[in-house]
Design a protein around this motif. Structure first.
Motif, short mmCIF file in Angstrom:
data_model
loop_
_atom_site.label_atom_id
_atom_site.label_comp_id
_atom_site.label_asym_id
_atom_site.label_seq_id
_atom_site.Cartn_x
_atom_site.Cartn_y
_atom_site.Cartn_z
N ARG A 120 0.52 -1.30 0.37
CA ARG A 120 -0.25 0.26 -0.33
C ARG A 120 1.04 1.39 0.05
O ARG A 120 1.96 1.46 0.89
CB ARG A 120 -0.77 0.05 1.52
CG ARG A 120 -1.94 -0.82 1.50
CD ARG A 120 -2.61 -0.47 2.22
NE ARG A 120 -3.67 0.43 2.30
CZ ARG A 120 -4.96 0.65 1.19
NH1 ARG A 120 -5.29 -0.96 0.68
NH2 ARG A 120 -5.41 1.30 0.95
N PRO A 121 0.79 2.70 -0.53
CA PRO A 121 1.34 3.60 -0.80
C PRO A 121 1.90 3.58 0.50
O PRO A 121 0.16 4.09 1.67
CB PRO A 121 0.36 4.15 -1.53
CG PRO A 121 -0.62 3.38 -2.07
CD PRO A 121 -1.27 2.25 -1.35
N GLY A 122 2.69 4.27 0.54
CA GLY A 122 3.39 4.85 2.67
C GLY A 122 3.44 3.80 3.48
O GLY A 122 4.09 4.68 4.34
N VAL A 123 3.04 2.43 2.94
CA VAL A 123 3.75 1.44 4.24
C VAL A 123 5.53 1.35 3.90
O VAL A 123 5.22 0.61 2.84
CB VAL A 123 3.28 0.82 4.08
CG1 VAL A 123 3.69 -0.80 5.05
CG2 VAL A 123 1.45 0.26 4.06
N PRO A 124 6.37 1.74 5.02
CA PRO A 124 7.66 1.21 4.80
C PRO A 124 7.62 0.01 4.35
O PRO A 124 7.19 -0.98 4.26
CB PRO A 124 8.27 1.45 6.77
CG PRO A 124 6.85 2.32 6.33
CD PRO A 124 5.48 2.39 6.05
N VAL A 125 8.61 -0.03 3.20
CA VAL A 125 9.57 -1.47 2.52
C VAL A 125 10.26 -1.81 3.86
O VAL A 125 10.37 -2.91 3.46
CB VAL A 125 9.72 -1.08 0.61
CG1 VAL A 125 9.82 -2.35 0.61
CG2 VAL A 125 8.10 -0.12 0.50
N ASP A 126 11.29 -1.01 3.48
CA ASP A 126 12.38 -1.87 4.27
C ASP A 126 11.73 -1.80 5.75
O ASP A 126 12.37 -0.79 6.47
CB ASP A 126 13.71 -0.68 4.20
CG ASP A 126 14.74 -1.00 4.66
OD1 ASP A 126 15.31 -1.73 5.58
OD2 ASP A 126 16.39 -0.15 4.59
N LYS A 127 11.95 -2.85 6.34
CA LYS A 127 11.27 -3.70 7.35
C LYS A 127 12.73 -3.01 8.97
O LYS A 127 12.66 -2.22 9.78
CB LYS A 127 11.27 -4.79 7.48
CG LYS A 127 9.48 -5.21 7.01
CD LYS A 127 9.12 -6.38 6.79
CE LYS A 127 8.36 -7.07 5.46
NZ LYS A 127 9.64 -6.36 4.49
N ALA A 128 14.06 -3.87 8.09
CA ALA A 128 14.87 -2.80 9.25
C ALA A 128 14.78 -2.06 9.60
O ALA A 128 15.05 -0.94 10.08
CB ALA A 128 16.29 -3.52 8.57
N ALA A 129 14.78 -0.80 8.76
CA ALA A 129 15.14 0.49 8.22
C ALA A 129 13.83 0.77 9.20
O ALA A 129 14.28 2.05 10.19
CB ALA A 129 15.29 1.45 7.05
N ARG A 130 12.90 0.39 8.82
CA ARG A 130 11.54 0.78 9.57
C ARG A 130 11.76 0.77 11.29
O ARG A 130 11.16 2.07 12.18
CB ARG A 130 10.55 0.71 8.90
CG ARG A 130 9.29 0.99 10.05
CD ARG A 130 8.93 2.84 9.55
NE ARG A 130 7.55 3.36 10.07
CZ ARG A 130 7.79 5.08 10.46
NH1 ARG A 130 8.75 5.13 11.03
NH2 ARG A 130 6.71 4.80 11.22
N LEU A 131 12.34 -0.33 11.08
CA LEU A 131 12.44 -0.70 13.12
C LEU A 131 13.26 0.14 13.36
O LEU A 131 12.98 0.49 14.54
CB LEU A 131 12.84 -2.23 12.83
CG LEU A 131 12.54 -2.43 14.55
CD1 LEU A 131 11.78 -2.88 14.70
CD2 LEU A 131 14.10 -3.98 14.22
N ALA A 132 14.60 0.45 13.15
CA ALA A 132 15.30 1.16 13.50
C ALA A 132 14.29 2.82 13.56
O ALA A 132 14.70 3.47 14.91
CB ALA A 132 16.67 0.92 12.59
N GLU A 133 13.90 3.00 12.78
CA GLU A 133 13.35 4.51 13.31
C GLU A 133 12.13 4.38 14.65
O GLU A 133 12.78 5.20 14.83
CB GLU A 133 12.26 4.97 12.23
CG GLU A 133 13.27 5.48 10.87
CD GLU A 133 12.40 5.65 9.42
OE1 GLU A 133 12.97 6.33 8.34
OE2 GLU A 133 11.49 5.30 9.24
N VAL A 134 11.55 3.07 14.70
CA VAL A 134 10.82 3.02 16.12
C VAL A 134 10.78 3.24 17.16
O VAL A 134 10.13 3.79 17.81
CB VAL A 134 8.47 2.84 15.27
CG1 VAL A 134 8.28 2.88 14.03
CG2 VAL A 134 9.88 1.37 14.67
N LEU A 135 11.95 2.56 16.63
CA LEU A 135 12.58 2.08 18.10
C LEU A 135 13.78 3.44 18.43
O LEU A 135 13.06 3.66 20.06
CB LEU A 135 13.49 0.69 17.68
CG LEU A 135 13.43 -0.05 18.20
CD1 LEU A 135 14.14 -1.76 17.41
CD2 LEU A 135 12.49 -0.84 19.03
#
Ligand SMILES: Nc1ncnc2c1ncn2[C@@H]1O[C@H](COP(=O)(O)OP(=O)(O)OP(=O)(O)O)[C@@H](O)[C@H]1O
Ligand SMILES: [Mg+2]
Length: 262
Positions: A120-135
């Motif tokens: 879906r548009p807007g859903v982060p694709v790079d899971k590792a990067a998104r994990l680091a961001e939200v942590l």
């Protein structure tokens, strides 16, 4: 402007016949973009029932619920991708809402792997990067993803639940008593974090609490539930200053002390 949520003549009855329990009784409610709505009321007044219907986790017995103007009540799950991305929910007890056997990194990125959200548009694709961001956003150590929920304190576990909720970049956050299972000493930290996240990310917030002081601190509008009905609603400052209903007055009188909001 389209409201984020509208509930129109919504009732939710549990059970049937003589054993019917009224969860919600003919509720009408709109939640506008960017607002912070507090939902208060005594135990059993219908708060969780209401937010479960808004989040599409349950269906009304009568009436309709819309998100962004689109009907969600009565629609099959596979048509609810827009809702699952747009709205995330944090529950009361992180001990039961986080799977103890999963690593924290997998727990937090699980929504991103959901077939309803993937692509879906807007859903982060790079899971590792998104994990680091939200942590980082929730103030957890960068290596938290490799660990399991039991290795964290109650307050940290609720930070994990928040990180998971934020992962798909929702516009709306719903929280059901998010700190009432936590030690009193860490409640204000988690509330302040929630407050900062909502402000930084321009989230719309629907916040359920027994604690009227916290609602005053966090929310600009409040809805008071009693026996499945909204008996009073308005700007938090006004309702708290001059409650019109005896029920609201009694809820406010039960609050030991109201410090100035800051
Ligand atoms: N799954 C269910 N089956 C039967 N009755 C239910 C169910 N869920 C809620 N109820 C009933 O509906 C009413 C509203 O419950 P709800 O959980 O929404 O209240 P609440 O305001 O969230 O209470 P609390 O502050 O204790 O969490 C209560 O009478 C409750 O017993
Ligand atoms: Mg509840």
């Amino acid at each position: 402007m389209t409201s984020v949520f509208t509930a129109t003549s919504v009732s939710r009855l549990y059970g049937a016949g003589r054993n019917t329990v009224v969860g919600l009784d003919e509720i009408n409610l709109a939640v506008e973009t960017g607002e912070r709505l507090g939902v208060v009321g005594e135990s059993g007044s219908g708060k969780s029932t209401l937010i479960r219907l808004l989040a599409g986790l349950d269906r009304p017995t009568r009436g309709e619920v819309r998100f962004d103007g689109e009907l969600i009540s009565g629609r099959p799950e596979h048509q609810l991708g827009f809702l699952r991305q747009g709205v995330q929910i944090v529950f009361q007890d992180p001990r039961s809402s986080l799977n103890p056997r999963m690593r924290v990194g997998d727990i937090i990125t699980e929504p991103l792997r959901s077939p309803l959200l993937r692509g879906r548009p807007g859903v982060p694709v790079d899971k590792a990067a998104r994990l680091a961001e939200v942590l980082e956003q929730v103030g957890l150590p960068t290596d938290s993803g490799r660990r399991h929920p039991h290795e964290f304190s109650g307050g940290q576990r609720q930070r994990i639940a928040l990180a998971r909720a934020l992962a798909p970049r929702p516009r709306v956050l719903i929280a059901d008593e998010p700190v009432s299972a936590l030690d009193v000493s860490v409640r204000s930290q988690v509330i302040n974090l929630l407050n900062d996240l909502v402000a930084e990310q321009d989230l719309t917030l629907v916040f359920v609490s027994h604690d009227l002081t916290v609602v005053r601190h966090l929310c600009d509008r409040v809805a008071v539930l009693q026996s499945g009905r909204i008996v009073e609603r308005g700007l938090t400052a006004e309702v708290y200053a001059e409650p019109q209903e005896p029920y609201t007055q009694s809820l406010l009188e039960a609050v030991p002390r109201l410090p100035d909001p800051s």
